[in-house]
Design a protein around this motif. Sequence first.
Motif, PDB file in Angstrom:
ATOM      1  N   ILE A  93       0.848  -1.338   0.063  1.00 22.86           N
ATOM      2  CA  ILE A  93       0.061   0.092   0.223  1.00 22.86           C
ATOM      3  C   ILE A  93       0.855   1.184   0.041  1.00 22.86           C
ATOM      4  CG2 ILE A  93      -1.595   1.380   1.395  1.00 22.86           C
ATOM      5  CD1 ILE A  93      -2.862  -1.239   2.362  1.00 22.86           C
ATOM      6  N   HIS A  94       1.916   1.225   0.741  1.00 21.08           N
ATOM      7  CA  HIS A  94       2.785   2.354   1.145  1.00 21.08           C
ATOM      8  C   HIS A  94       3.704   2.735  -0.192  1.00 21.08           C
ATOM      9  CE1 HIS A  94       1.560   4.281   4.829  1.00 21.08           C
ATOM     10  NE2 HIS A  94       0.982   3.042   5.120  1.00 21.08           N
ATOM     11  N   GLU A  95       4.020   1.364  -1.000  1.00 20.45           N
ATOM     12  CA  GLU A  95       4.949   1.514  -2.246  1.00 20.45           C
ATOM     13  C   GLU A  95       3.958   2.162  -3.442  1.00 20.45           C
ATOM     14  OE1 GLU A  95       8.016  -2.069  -1.429  1.00 20.45           O
ATOM     15  OE2 GLU A  95       6.124  -2.225  -2.540  1.00 20.45           O
ATOM     16  N   GLN A  96       2.989   2.432  -3.333  1.00 21.94           N
ATOM     17  CA  GLN A  96       2.118   2.898  -4.447  1.00 21.94           C
ATOM     18  C   GLN A  96       2.756   4.271  -5.070  1.00 21.94           C
ATOM     19  OE1 GLN A  96      -2.331   1.208  -4.416  1.00 21.94           O
ATOM     20  NE2 GLN A  96      -1.548   1.626  -2.445  1.00 21.94           N
ATOM     21  N   PRO A  97       2.933   5.143  -4.203  1.00 29.56           N
ATOM     22  CA  PRO A  97       3.421   6.357  -5.086  1.00 29.56           C
ATOM     23  C   PRO A  97       4.615   6.046  -5.912  1.00 29.56           C
ATOM     24  CG  PRO A  97       2.971   6.967  -2.669  1.00 29.56           C
ATOM     25  CD  PRO A  97       2.961   5.482  -2.897  1.00 29.56           C
ATOM     26  N   LYS A  98       5.565   5.102  -5.323  1.00 28.33           N
ATOM     27  CA  LYS A  98       6.759   4.970  -6.279  1.00 28.33           C
ATOM     28  C   LYS A  98       6.161   4.056  -7.642  1.00 28.33           C
ATOM     29  CE  LYS A  98      11.486   3.130  -6.459  1.00 28.33           C
ATOM     30  NZ  LYS A  98      11.399   2.373  -7.815  1.00 28.33           N
ATOM     31  N   ALA A  99       5.493   3.126  -7.276  1.00 25.91           N
ATOM     32  CA  ALA A  99       4.762   2.166  -8.456  1.00 25.91           C
ATOM     33  C   ALA A  99       4.153   2.939  -9.494  1.00 25.91           C
ATOM     34  CB  ALA A  99       4.126   0.904  -7.770  1.00 25.91           C
ATOM     35  N   LEU A 100       3.154   3.685  -8.778  1.00 22.85           N
ATOM     36  CA  LEU A 100       2.464   4.768  -9.746  1.00 22.85           C
ATOM     37  C   LEU A 100       3.454   5.499 -10.595  1.00 22.85           C
ATOM     38  CD1 LEU A 100      -0.377   5.728  -7.606  1.00 22.85           C
ATOM     39  CD2 LEU A 100      -0.456   4.389  -9.763  1.00 22.85           C
ATOM     40  N   SER A 101       4.570   5.866  -9.679  1.00 20.15           N
ATOM     41  CA  SER A 101       5.439   7.033 -10.640  1.00 20.15           C
ATOM     42  C   SER A 101       6.044   6.033 -11.578  1.00 20.15           C
ATOM     43  CB  SER A 101       6.494   7.684  -9.698  1.00 20.15           C
ATOM     44  OG  SER A 101       7.479   8.700 -10.223  1.00 20.15           O
ATOM     45  N   ASP A 102       6.582   5.151 -11.348  1.00 21.71           N
ATOM     46  CA  ASP A 102       7.240   4.401 -12.397  1.00 21.71           C
ATOM     47  C   ASP A 102       6.748   3.874 -13.400  1.00 21.71           C
ATOM     48  OD1 ASP A 102       9.634   4.231 -10.724  1.00 21.71           O
ATOM     49  OD2 ASP A 102       9.514   2.375  -9.763  1.00 21.71           O
ATOM     50  N   THR A 103       5.569   3.644 -13.290  1.00 14.49           N
ATOM     51  CA  THR A 103       4.488   3.297 -14.472  1.00 14.49           C
ATOM     52  C   THR A 103       4.071   4.350 -15.157  1.00 14.49           C
ATOM     53  OG1 THR A 103       3.233   1.293 -13.025  1.00 14.49           O
ATOM     54  CG2 THR A 103       2.250   2.095 -15.016  1.00 14.49           C
ATOM     55  N   ILE A 104       3.772   5.472 -14.430  1.00 13.08           N
ATOM     56  CA  ILE A 104       3.508   6.746 -15.214  1.00 13.08           C
ATOM     57  C   ILE A 104       4.657   7.142 -16.085  1.00 13.08           C
ATOM     58  CG2 ILE A 104       3.157   9.335 -14.785  1.00 13.08           C
ATOM     59  CD1 ILE A 104       1.130   8.367 -12.518  1.00 13.08           C
ATOM     60  N   GLU A 105       5.952   7.128 -15.660  1.00 11.22           N
ATOM     61  CA  GLU A 105       7.102   7.420 -16.219  1.00 11.22           C
ATOM     62  C   GLU A 105       7.102   6.994 -17.681  1.00 11.22           C
ATOM     63  OE1 GLU A 105      11.937   7.294 -15.765  1.00 11.22           O
ATOM     64  OE2 GLU A 105      10.758   5.588 -14.858  1.00 11.22           O
ATOM     65  N   GLN A 106       6.750   6.033 -18.105  1.00  5.75           N
ATOM     66  CA  GLN A 106       6.872   5.402 -19.509  1.00  5.75           C
ATOM     67  C   GLN A 106       5.798   6.261 -20.325  1.00  5.75           C
ATOM     68  OE1 GLN A 106       6.021   1.421 -19.717  1.00  5.75           O
ATOM     69  NE2 GLN A 106       4.886   1.556 -17.743  1.00  5.75           N
TER      70      GLN A 106
END
Length: 609
Positions: free
Chosen positions: A257-270
């Motif tokens: 749950i708390h990793e979501q900002p990074k997971a979203l950022s990494d996915t959005i990056e592309q």
Amino acid sequence: MCGIVGAVAQRNIVPVLVDGLKRLEYRGYDSAGVAVLTNGSIERVRRVGRVAEMEKAAEEINLNGFLGIGHTRWATHGGVTEPNAHPHVSNGELAVVHNGIIENHEEKRQALKALGYEFTSQTDTEVIAHLVHHHLKSATSLFEAVRLAVKELSGAFAIGVISVKEPETLICARVGCPLLIGLGEGENFVASDVSAVLSATRRVMFLEEGDVAEITANQITIVDLDNHPVERKVHVSDVSLASLELGPYNHFMQKEIHEQPKALSDTIEQVLESGFAPSLFGDHAQNVFEQIDSVQILACGTSYYAGSVARYWVEAIAGVPCSVEIASEYRYRDVVANPKSLIVTISQSGETLDTMEALKYAKSLGHEETLSICNVQESAIPRASKLVFYTRAGAEIGVASTKAFTTQLIALFALAVTLAKFKGKLTAEKETEYLEALRHLPGSVQHALNLEPQIKSWAEKFSPKDHALFLGRGVHYPIALEGALKLKEISYIHAEAYPAGELKHGPLALVDEKMPVVVIAPNDALLEKVKSNMQEVRARGGELFVFADLDSHFSESEGVHVIRTPRHVGVLSPVLHAIPVQLLAYHAALQKGTDVDKPRNLAKSVTVE
């Protein structure tokens, strides 16, 4: 569901097997076991319960060997008992581990009984052991015996086999269920998940449908079911061991749950790097998008709810007809196929059996344009699809999906906007607006995570309850569905979700002072309608728990609790509102003392029907 690990080496491989099984625990299981070849015989240890119990039993007898297989079982055929636990042995000469289901096991059981084989379990797996043993009597090798046995079996399965007759050989086969080979130096491995071999190697080969492999410490041979040699590419896994560890968190669900900002950022990056371009989805996307006139989404569970959000986006933003169907239903009904429809499959693992079979069914109907949204590189569903978008959620261990869900939403949003741009329905201003919304989303999600103390206090009110209702409207109705699913999965509180406008068409009969009602109420065009639905609940004595936006005009009162998420983030609001319902489920489960990461009766990777 279930997990396989095997190894052949020039060292004691029992610690490798045990470590691999521990890393497969997240998949869900109720018993564990290992079998190794030692001193010319097969020694086996099985226990109901956790891997740690089986490990202790293996240590007590000083189990060791250079060749072995291990398994975590999630019961299908036969109850949770030690005789039903894997590995299964035939005549003391051969051991088998198995994921999946053998559909013709009853027919084969009767035939093997007629040949004199005795069965000691209720499982379909024991049929495999005896069938391979029967073929080994006349086959030239264990490799050949397994291939012949597999050709007689119906269903979806992955197996690993060892025999006292070939003390340096491990055989494995895949039909429908995932299996890979890990490549070491003077040692090799087999597993159902890359996490099981990461402590030993990062170099892996993914087996494909119908592959049968012979593995020794220094050589690998792979053939198809008709004994034709095949080659499989070697991949270097980018999954880190750190991502498989808890670190400072108490549970993997909390961590994820708390990793979501990074997971979203990494996915959005592309998306930010290329813009809303067809190339996001693969080299052939331009041609595919030219062919299609509609979108058909197939998925299960949480991924189905992600697809349900996407239906609103695809139709509202791109103006393209979109339907969403549960994969396990689609694959068994008479479908009126539209070959010009883009088939989109969504699966965190890329191995979900019902979704894979639904994709095969769609292709059999003439659907050639296929797209997979997945979190696991080179898994089965992406390999079977023409196009693919890989989310960058990282390893997700908790059974209840969190960061995989929100990153799937990003992929689906990117698809909706890309289709709109491709079809000339996206202005430059709107494109800039959407890119800015994506850029700021991880920060907004972090703000939503900061609401955890308030949500934790709500959970204290939820934990004594037996039932709950979730309400949402429009694009937020699937978020209500997802919230109800999360609460059910890990707290075991019965929860249902409805479109808020449906209250008076039945569910309102359930509302009283004992029924908490969670409302997803963002500051959008349907807010006033939602407020009216809330009044219907209060008039019946129901207690409201409202997730509103910062700029919504709500005030707390008796029986009305309000938590305000960050300001309304527009079209991406469903992503933001997924966070508080995840936290509510997590903390309610903690209050009830359930096993958050391994909820009863559930598994992470559902590779059986």
